[in-house]
Design an enzyme around this catalytic site. Structure first.
Site, PDB file in Angstrom:
ATOM      1  N   ASP A  59       0.858  -1.174   0.000  1.00 27.01           N
ATOM      2  CA  ASP A  59       0.000   0.000   0.000  1.00 27.01           C
ATOM      3  C   ASP A  59       0.898   1.228   0.000  1.00 27.01           C
ATOM      4  OD1 ASP A  59      -2.297   1.809   0.380  1.00 27.01           O
ATOM      5  OD2 ASP A  59      -3.344   0.007   1.045  1.00 27.01           O
ATOM      6  N   ASP A 111       3.688   3.148  -4.449  1.00 29.26           N
ATOM      7  CA  ASP A 111       2.587   3.772  -5.185  1.00 29.26           C
ATOM      8  C   ASP A 111       2.330   2.930  -6.426  1.00 29.26           C
ATOM      9  OD1 ASP A 111       0.945   5.372  -6.797  1.00 29.26           O
ATOM     10  OD2 ASP A 111       1.918   7.232  -6.193  1.00 29.26           O
ATOM     11  N   VAL A 112       1.090   2.458  -6.600  1.00 25.28           N
ATOM     12  CA  VAL A 112       0.802   1.570  -7.727  1.00 25.28           C
ATOM     13  C   VAL A 112       0.888   2.279  -9.077  1.00 25.28           C
ATOM     14  CG1 VAL A 112      -0.606  -0.025  -6.376  1.00 25.28           C
ATOM     15  CG2 VAL A 112      -1.705   1.924  -7.539  1.00 25.28           C
ATOM     16  N   ASN A 132      -5.561  -4.756  -6.457  1.00 26.94           N
ATOM     17  CA  ASN A 132      -6.811  -4.376  -5.812  1.00 26.94           C
ATOM     18  C   ASN A 132      -6.883  -2.896  -5.439  1.00 26.94           C
ATOM     19  OD1 ASN A 132      -9.242  -4.871  -3.929  1.00 26.94           O
ATOM     20  ND2 ASN A 132      -7.660  -4.204  -2.488  1.00 26.94           N
ATOM     21  N   TYR A 185     -14.389   6.532 -12.107  1.00 24.35           N
ATOM     22  CA  TYR A 185     -14.321   5.236 -11.439  1.00 24.35           C
ATOM     23  C   TYR A 185     -14.904   4.140 -12.332  1.00 24.35           C
ATOM     24  CZ  TYR A 185     -14.993   1.742  -7.740  1.00 24.35           C
ATOM     25  OH  TYR A 185     -14.976   0.593  -6.984  1.00 24.35           O
ATOM     26  N   LYS A 202     -12.941   0.977 -14.071  1.00 23.66           N
ATOM     27  CA  LYS A 202     -13.300  -0.388 -13.717  1.00 23.66           C
ATOM     28  C   LYS A 202     -13.730  -1.196 -14.936  1.00 23.66           C
ATOM     29  CE  LYS A 202     -12.421  -0.112  -9.340  1.00 23.66           C
ATOM     30  NZ  LYS A 202     -11.250  -0.847  -8.785  1.00 23.66           N
ATOM     31  N   THR A 210     -16.651  -0.088   3.162  1.00 20.51           N
ATOM     32  CA  THR A 210     -15.292   0.424   3.280  1.00 20.51           C
ATOM     33  C   THR A 210     -15.348   1.949   3.230  1.00 20.51           C
ATOM     34  OG1 THR A 210     -14.805   0.557   0.912  1.00 20.51           O
ATOM     35  CG2 THR A 210     -14.496  -1.596   1.976  1.00 20.51           C
TER      36      THR A 210
END
Length: 296
Positions: A56, A80-81, A107, A173, A177, A208
């Site tokens: 993360d 950092d992804v 994820n 978003y 996705k 979440t």
């Protein structure tokens, strides 16, 4: 088996050499592991005996998750992804620590908060959501692919039911996705000749921090969720419920995981439901007023 080749010889079972083991003994790398689905999945994987790499943005956050699990078979890493070099380094560190990497669960994700329209969103926010949710997944997967191919492993990416429901006021978003879903579908075919596999996770509403605005954190957004989704689909499930589906899906190398299961029927008829719901949303003047409120 469905085959799209004009040469039926290409459709023999031997042409799809999927490995059927769950890569026992190989480590699993989970991004977005500091909270939510990622943290719950890390716990569930470790409960099944897996060595787990928790990745993360902030090291102290994944270290806290590792401590909460309470044994030494967890490797917390900060990265950092969206940083390809950092992800390459994370994979090297994972292999050096645990040996072979057998599963990557891409994820990590973010949302615009509060959500708003394409016309009113800060362009930098729009692009950051796409950067993390789509390109971050791509960069995570690309960094791990040499290990996945070498070890006949498995790739799982987190999409969303927003890949096939209308993304009103959540366009960046939803767009990201939908792209993630297509990435997983292509990977599934491309990895077949190596004996490796890929799958996509479609979570519905999950309790979440990402969903807080839709469940009381923002009055207008909460009202929009209540209007746009039937009660049975508008309920949030726990991250642990999703994680249980994830670890089973990884073990089975499932091409698709839908959580909760009640979304499976919607996914199955998405081509029919999509145009109908779009038409209803276009005509819903109550929804138009809520959208106006978000823009001002």
């Amino acid at each position: 088996m469905v085959c799209v080749s004009l040469n039926l010889a290409h459709c023999s079972p031997a042409a799809t050499p999927f490995a059927r083991s769950d890569a026992r003994g190989h480590s699993r790398l989970v991004t977005g592991a500091a909270s939510g689905i990622g943290a719950a999945t890390a716990r569930a994987l470790r409960a099944r005996g897996a060595n787990v790499v928790l990745l993360d943005l902030h090291l102290e956050a994944v270290e806290a998750v590792a401590r909460s699990i309470g044994d030494g078979q967890m490797l917390p890493i900060a990265a950092d992804v969206t940083d390809r070099e950092a992800l390459d380094a994370a994979v090297r560190q994972s292999v050096a620590h645990f040996g072979a990497l057998g599963v990557v669960f891409a994820n990590a994700g973010i949302v615009a908060s509060p959500p708003t329209t394409v016309a009113s969103i800060d362009p930098d926010v729009f692009e950051r959501v796409v950067e993390v949710n789509l390109l971050g997944v791509w960069r995570t997967v690309r960094a791990a692919l040499p290990q996945i191919i070498a070890n006949q492993g498995h790739v799982l990416v987190t999409s969303s039911v927003y890949a096939f429901v209308n993304g009103v006021v959540n366009a960046p978003y939803a767009a990201a996705k939908a792209g993630v879903e297509q990435l997983a579908r292509a990977l599934r075919v491309e990895l077949a000749r190596h004996g490796a596999t890929a799958g996509v996770l479609h979570p519905g509403w999950v309790a979440t921090p990402l969903a807080r605005n839709a469940f009381g954190g923002h009055e207008t957004v909460t009202r929009m969720r209540e209007m746009a989704f039937p009660a049975i689909l508008g309920k949030a499930v726990t991250p642990e419920a999703v994680a249980a589906r994830v670890v089973d899906g990884i073990a089975r190398r499932s091409p698709r995981i839908t959580a909760p299961r009640r979304w499976e029927a919607v996914a199955a008829v998405r081509g029919l439901i999509g145009p109908l719901t779009d038409r209803g949303l276009v005509r819903d003047t109550r929804l138009h007023e809520l959208i106006r409120r978000l823009e001002h």
